[in-house]
Scaffold this active site. Structure first.
Site, PDB file in Angstrom:
ATOM      1  CG  ASP A  73      -0.179  -0.061   2.542  1.00 22.03           C
ATOM      2  OD1 ASP A  73       1.065  -0.164   2.517  1.00 22.03           O
ATOM      3  OD2 ASP A  73      -0.845  -0.012   3.598  1.00 22.03           O
ATOM      4  CB  CYS A  76       5.452  -2.412   1.862  1.00 21.87           C
ATOM      5  SG  CYS A  76       6.199  -1.662   0.405  1.00 21.87           S
ATOM      6  CG  HIS A 257       5.977  -5.143  -1.939  1.00 25.94           C
ATOM      7  ND1 HIS A 257       5.026  -4.478  -1.208  1.00 25.94           N
ATOM      8  CD2 HIS A 257       6.082  -6.378  -1.386  1.00 25.94           C
ATOM      9  CE1 HIS A 257       4.564  -5.280  -0.254  1.00 25.94           C
ATOM     10  NE2 HIS A 257       5.207  -6.436  -0.341  1.00 25.94           N
TER      11      HIS A 257
END
Length: 262
Positions: A73, A76, A257
């Site tokens: 989101d 992370c 990410h």
């Protein structure tokens, strides 16, 4: 009515970005903020059709066994860092007192950087409360995980770390501003747009600053599509940390990410 009159209006670049972000947010909602640890083989399955990534994941197996995923989101990095930090203290209680003192000292950093207490105190209070519970949990990671899966608690911790990172960058602007030459923005603008803003992704600058602010080393293993067989490893060591005595928090990075690696 002519064909030209019936055409739908074209979306602006901003509307397209908002639409793409909404899709990402909906996808992210399908997994918890922080997941149960799972075998690294699950990551192999995820990249079974991507040879460069798969090759690097397989070569991690000698030194790593598990991965703990975090919701993608935009928060992370901070969430993975926070959980890994809390978990390391939970499992090694001899480090609790030192780390508690470090956490409490962040209020001094925030005040020196010019942050008003009203802006950060709620986030700090939640973070401190959670940290102070660690000795009571006696190494039970499930209790820690349950709290990190609570949006109210987890997001407050994320925001506190974002403010700490921003404060450190602002206090060391001369050191970090040269890295922003390409963006042509000041460290204040960078912090406002990319550090303090909830949901904005993080890069080397945020990792370096938070590592130094909390005196916690971080190791990030980078997966990418290069032809190398082994994933690149980047280590972030605070200047006053003795590397032979401290184990770094270990994260794994895939484009855009971060997750936790064991």
């Amino acid at each position: 009515m002519s064909t030209e009159q019936r055409q739908e209006p074209e979306l602006t670049d901003e509307q397209i970005l908002q639409f793409e972000q909404r899709i990402k947010d909906e996808e992210a909602q399908r997994i918890p903020l922080v997941c149960q640890a799972e075998p690294l083989s699950h990551l192999e399955e995820e990249y079974k059709d991507n040879e460069p990534f798969l090759r690097k994941v397989k070569n991690l197996n000698g030194d790593h066994q598990k991965i703990r995923k975090c919701r993608g989101d935009g928060n992370c990095f901070f969430r993975a860092f926070a959980f890994a930090w809390f978990e390391s203290v939970l499992q090694k209680r001899s480090e609790y007192v030192t780390n508690l003192a470090t956490l409490k000292s962040t209020t001094d950093l925030l005040e020196m950087a010019g942050f008003q207490k009203l802006a950060y105190e709620d986030f700090y209070d939640v973070t401190l409360e959670q940290f102070q519970q660690l000795p009571q949990w006696q190494g039970d990671t499930d209790l820690l995980l349950a709290n990190f899966q609570s949006e109210e608690i987890s997001n407050a911790i994320v925001m506190h770390l974002r403010f700490v990172t921003s404060a450190y960058l602002r206090m060391h602007a001369d050191e970090y501003e040269p890295f922003l030459v390409v963006e042509m923005i000041s460290i204040e603008e960078f912090c406002a747009m990319h550090v303090e803003a909830f949901g904005r992704e993080s890069d080397h600058l945020q990792i370096t600053a938070l590592s130094n602010a909390l005196n916690i080393p971080v190791q990030v293993i980078y997966l990418d599509g290069s032809n190398d067989d082994v994933a690149a490893v980047h280590e972030f060591w605070p200047s006053n940390t003795k590397t032979e005595k401290v184990n770094p928090l270990r994260l794994i990075y895939r484009p855009g990410h971060y997750d936790i690696l064991y």
